[in-house]
Design an enzyme around this catalytic site. Structure first.
Site, short mmCIF file in Angstrom:
data_model
loop_
_atom_site.label_atom_id
_atom_site.label_comp_id
_atom_site.label_asym_id
_atom_site.label_seq_id
_atom_site.Cartn_x
_atom_site.Cartn_y
_atom_site.Cartn_z
CB THR A 136 42.69 -77.58 -29.74
OG1 THR A 136 41.54 -78.34 -29.33
CG2 THR A 136 42.41 -76.10 -29.55
CD GLU A 226 45.66 -83.91 -26.57
OE1 GLU A 226 45.14 -85.00 -26.88
OE2 GLU A 226 46.89 -83.69 -26.69
CG MET A 229 41.96 -77.15 -25.07
SD MET A 229 43.59 -76.69 -25.72
CE MET A 229 44.34 -78.29 -25.99
CG HIS A 230 39.27 -82.12 -29.17
ND1 HIS A 230 39.67 -83.42 -29.32
CD2 HIS A 230 40.20 -81.37 -29.80
CE1 HIS A 230 40.79 -83.46 -30.02
NE2 HIS A 230 41.15 -82.23 -30.31
NE ARG A 231 33.56 -81.19 -22.54
CZ ARG A 231 34.22 -82.17 -21.91
NH1 ARG A 231 34.15 -83.40 -22.39
NH2 ARG A 231 34.91 -81.94 -20.83
#
Lengths: 249, 84
Positions: A136, A226, A229-231
């Site tokens: 993402t 963000e 979502m990155h995790r």
């Protein structure tokens, strides 16, 4: 003078920071980030800059994240150094004009939209390519890209990962200040910078502070969603494979 | 569809993705890398071409290809599968 950043200041108060990492092609290596931040520190310390022109190489404005940083994210390591760039551009006490002669991709596009005034080149490409690599968007894209290009085009750019030519963006009613032939980008930046440099330094700095309030808030909002979502998206095994196979060396 | 037609689609998309390359000047025996394409360019050329040809080739089958001609062969294989 640092190796990757060329800094020049005029008596008028116009400073120019040229991101010029010929070898790394202006991607966010640790050295690139350190030197970039040092350059901004120096400008703030000297207190002579009224307006900064931020430019890159003719064909690459800024390339965004380094492959290793993305792989570190896959390993669950937090990589925060890239994010500091955006914050600093918003927080410096003078306006920054992004003279994007060359391509601005991923985090490199974020460097552009964190500036106060943005000039793009018809020939170059601008893209939020995160999703093409499996994860993402980051670097403030989820809140700030819409400020620059409008929310619906921002959605298209983020969902498709497509890199748009400046000439395509030109007809779309974005908020990019100017889309010009590549050879005219820096001259336009100078024209705007000189107009700003005629103004009172203290008032410029006050205005920059006021106009940055919303950007700062949007960056904080972006960071929260963000990061989350990155995790998740960096933990997909496919993401690591895609980055390893496809990320430009 | 002929292989020539597939090659034309690929060439057109390479040209659309690069700054200064004309489709007519592209040699299928060369790799996209020879024309200055980086990986993001290649993703775009491949995915745009596949959409145009209405095929979907798994990425794993694309990693070992060496030039545009081989990519065209792979695409053609899937075009024919779709028709068959």
């Amino acid at each position: 003078m640092s190796e990757r950043m060329k800094l020049a200041s005029e008596p008028s108060g116009v400073s120019v920071l040229k991101m010029d990492d010929a070898k790394g092609r202006n991607i966010f290596s640790a050295e690139f980030i350190t030197e970039f931040l040092h350059a901004l520190d120096e400008l703030e310390r000297e207190r002579r800059t009224k307006v900064l022109i931020l430019c890159g190489q003719q064909d690459v404005f800024c390339g965004g994240a380094e492959k290793q940083a993305l792989l570190d994210l896959c390993d669950g390591k937090a990589v925060v150094r890239d994010l500091v760039l955006c914050e600093r551009l918003v927080e410096v006490p003078f306006p920054v004009i992004a003279a994007m002669e060359g391509h601005a991709i991923g985090g490199g596009l974020a460097v552009g939209f964190c500036c106060d005034i943005v000039i793009a080149a018809r020939e170059s490409r601008y893209g939020a390519v995160f999703m093409s690599l499996g994860f993402t968007p980051g670097m403030g894209c989820t809140t700030l890209l819409a400020e620059l290009v409008g929310p619906y085009l921002a959605s298209e750019m983020m969902f498709t990962g497509k890199r748009f030519r400046g000439s395509e963006l030109e007809g779309k009613g974005t908020h990019i200040n100017y889309v010009l032939p590549r050879t005219e980008v820096v001259a336009k930046a100078w024209d705007i910078a000189e107009q700003i440099a005629e103004k009172d330094a203290r008032s410029i700095s006050l205005l920059k502070h006021a106009l940055s309030v919303n950007k700062k808030k949007l960056l904080v909002d972006a960071r929260h969603q963000e990061d989350l979502m990155h995790r998740i998206s960096f933990s997909f095994p496919e993401t690591r494979r895609t980055i390893q196979e496809l990320y430009p060396e | 569809m002929t292989k020539e037609a597939v090659i034309e689609v690929i060439k057109k998309n390479i040209a659309a993705n690069s700054d200064d390359i004309d489709a007519a000047g592209i040699d299928p025996q060369k790799s996209m890398k020879d024309y200055g394409a980086n990986s993001l360019d290649m993703i775009e050329v491949v995915s745009t071409s596949m959409r145009e040809l209405k095929i979907k080739v798994p990425r794993s089958e694309l990693t070992d290809l060496n030039n545009i001609d081989q990519l065209a062969d792979k695409f053609l294989e899937y075009v024919n599968k779709g028709n068959g």
